[in-house]
Design a protein around this motif. Structure first.
Motif, PDB file in Angstrom:
ATOM      1  N   ILE A  35      41.745  38.858  44.250  1.00  0.00           N
ATOM      2  CA  ILE A  35      42.242  38.697  45.620  1.00  0.00           C
ATOM      3  C   ILE A  35      41.579  37.438  46.170  1.00  0.00           C
ATOM      4  O   ILE A  35      40.367  37.408  46.426  1.00  0.00           O
ATOM      5  N   GLY A  36      42.375  36.388  46.326  1.00  0.00           N
ATOM      6  CA  GLY A  36      41.876  35.125  46.846  1.00  0.00           C
ATOM      7  C   GLY A  36      42.113  35.043  48.342  1.00  0.00           C
ATOM      8  O   GLY A  36      43.245  35.214  48.808  1.00  0.00           O
ATOM      9  N   LEU A  37      41.050  34.790  49.089  1.00  0.00           N
ATOM     10  CA  LEU A  37      41.106  34.798  50.551  1.00  0.00           C
ATOM     11  C   LEU A  37      41.194  33.380  51.109  1.00  0.00           C
ATOM     12  O   LEU A  37      40.708  32.425  50.504  1.00  0.00           O
ATOM     13  N   ASP A  38      41.791  33.244  52.289  1.00  0.00           N
ATOM     14  CA  ASP A  38      41.877  31.954  52.964  1.00  0.00           C
ATOM     15  C   ASP A  38      40.521  31.543  53.517  1.00  0.00           C
ATOM     16  O   ASP A  38      39.708  32.388  53.926  1.00  0.00           O
ATOM     17  N   PHE A  74      37.304  43.022  38.996  1.00  0.00           N
ATOM     18  CA  PHE A  74      37.911  42.810  40.316  1.00  0.00           C
ATOM     19  C   PHE A  74      37.094  41.764  41.043  1.00  0.00           C
ATOM     20  O   PHE A  74      35.882  41.925  41.234  1.00  0.00           O
ATOM     21  N   SER A  75      37.749  40.679  41.454  1.00  0.00           N
ATOM     22  CA  SER A  75      37.073  39.600  42.171  1.00  0.00           C
ATOM     23  C   SER A  75      37.745  39.375  43.517  1.00  0.00           C
ATOM     24  O   SER A  75      38.956  39.125  43.588  1.00  0.00           O
ATOM     25  N   LEU A  76      36.950  39.485  44.584  1.00  0.00           N
ATOM     26  CA  LEU A  76      37.390  39.189  45.951  1.00  0.00           C
ATOM     27  C   LEU A  76      36.642  37.936  46.383  1.00  0.00           C
ATOM     28  O   LEU A  76      35.425  37.972  46.548  1.00  0.00           O
ATOM     29  N   HIS A  77      37.353  36.818  46.571  1.00  0.00           N
ATOM     30  CA  HIS A  77      36.678  35.534  46.723  1.00  0.00           C
ATOM     31  C   HIS A  77      37.482  34.605  47.621  1.00  0.00           C
ATOM     32  O   HIS A  77      38.646  34.890  47.945  1.00  0.00           O
ATOM     33  N   CYS A  78      36.892  33.506  48.006  1.00  0.00           N
ATOM     34  CA  CYS A  78      37.608  32.449  48.724  1.00  0.00           C
ATOM     35  C   CYS A  78      38.413  31.651  47.698  1.00  0.00           C
ATOM     36  O   CYS A  78      37.845  31.086  46.761  1.00  0.00           O
ATOM     37  N   GLU A  79      39.725  31.611  47.869  1.00  0.00           N
ATOM     38  CA  GLU A  79      40.593  30.992  46.857  1.00  0.00           C
ATOM     39  C   GLU A  79      40.350  29.492  46.733  1.00  0.00           C
ATOM     40  O   GLU A  79      40.255  28.959  45.625  1.00  0.00           O
TER      41      GLU A  79
END
Length: 312
Positions: free
Chosen positions: A198-201, A179-184
């Protein structure tokens, strides 16, 4: 007490102070952990020995491992990694792998353990990249599986950059949930699909980030049934980070660490924390940010011990 793994040679001194990767942060974090009382005479640092060839080759191409061990990495690969492959860089990478593996063993018996290095999540099976030589979490999981200490693992990666190397190593492997939560809109440009990304703005701050994390944790903890969890607590989502592009405050970083650690431990899962990225020029501040995960882990362990005493 919180098991903490650290070695002075996590700092590869051949990497100069002006390098983009702030190598001195490891020694500074080691000092910080003493200052805040997490490392004491009754809870001393646990110093790993270097991982051997056979252990690291569980997660990496043996020809690449051999090139690192003998400092014969070709120029193109060294440039992709971002370091000249010196004996000191090779040694720090071997020590970091063993530190994460030993933290995994300790977490299985103690509940939580931390490595004051690690989180080298851009290293793929065939080569390193992005200041990552060997993927310590990948090596640790494969070694724990080989010794039959675990069967399944979950990787929660909250570094600001996508965990492409970890995803690469565990592609098509149902025993490891990544699971990777990162800046896209950030490096690496070409992502490797994790089990869940989950790519973040860009510019997302504390509130939005923590909501996305809470939702992601609920999904992955429900979907996986791991024997151990590895948490990459990179601090590069911080608003002051040179490579981050997100806007977490100091308290946002601490709240993130508290949220991950508490949610994992609420399910009674063993947890390993590794440091991950952080690229501020202010190494002292970096160490304070990195220390948050250790502080929150220690608080949870203390609360669990108190609960056992009160209920027993």
């Amino acid at each position: 007490m919180l098991p903490i793994f650290y070695h002075d040679r996590y700092d590869a001194e051949t990497v100069p102070d002006g390098h983009r990767f702030p190598m001195r942060k490891y020694r500074e974090t080691g000092r910080r952990l003493k200052e805040i009382g997490l490392v004491t005479p009754t809870n001393p640092i646990r110093r790993p020995k270097p991982a051997d060839f056979e252990m690291i080759a569980l997660a990496h191409d043996p020809s690449y491992v051999d090139a690192v061990f003998h400092q014969t990495v070709d120029y193109k690969t060294a440039r992709t990694i971002g370091f000249e492959m010196t004996a000191a860089v090779a040694m720090r990478s071997r020590l970091s792998c063993m530190g994460t593996y030993l933290a995994g063993e300790a977490a299985l018996s103690k509940g939580i353990a931390c490595n004051a290095a690690g989180g080298s999540h851009h290293a793929k099976y065939t080569h390193g990249a992005g200041f990552c030589v060997f993927n310590d979490v990948g090596v640790a999981i494969r070694a724990l599986q080989k010794t039959e200490r675990i069967r399944k693992a979950l990787v929660i990666d909250c570094d600001v950059h996508q965990g492409d190397g970890t995803a690469d190593i565990f592609q098509n492997d149902d025993s490891v949930f990544t699971f990777s939560l990162h800046c896209e809109d950030n490096w690496p440009v070409r992502k490797v699909a994790s089990t869940l990304d989950i790519g973040l703005d860009q510019g997302l701050g504390d509130g939005g980030y923590l909501r996305e994390l809470e939702a992601g944790l609920a999904r992955v903890l429900e979907a996986s049934s791991p024997d151990v969890v590895f948490y990459n607590a990179g601090v590069d989502p911080h608003e002051g980070d040179r490579l981050g592009k997100l806007k977490l405050t100091d308290e946002g970083i601490r709240a993130r660490d508290r949220l991950v650690i508490s949610r994992v431990r609420e399910r009674g899962l063993p947890l390993v924390c590794v440091m991950g990225g952080g690229y501020s020029h202010d190494v002292s501040h970096l160490a304070r940010l990195h220390a948050f995960a250790f502080e929150e882990a220690a608080r949870v362990l203390e609360a669990e011990a108190d609960q056992r005493v009160s209920s027993g």
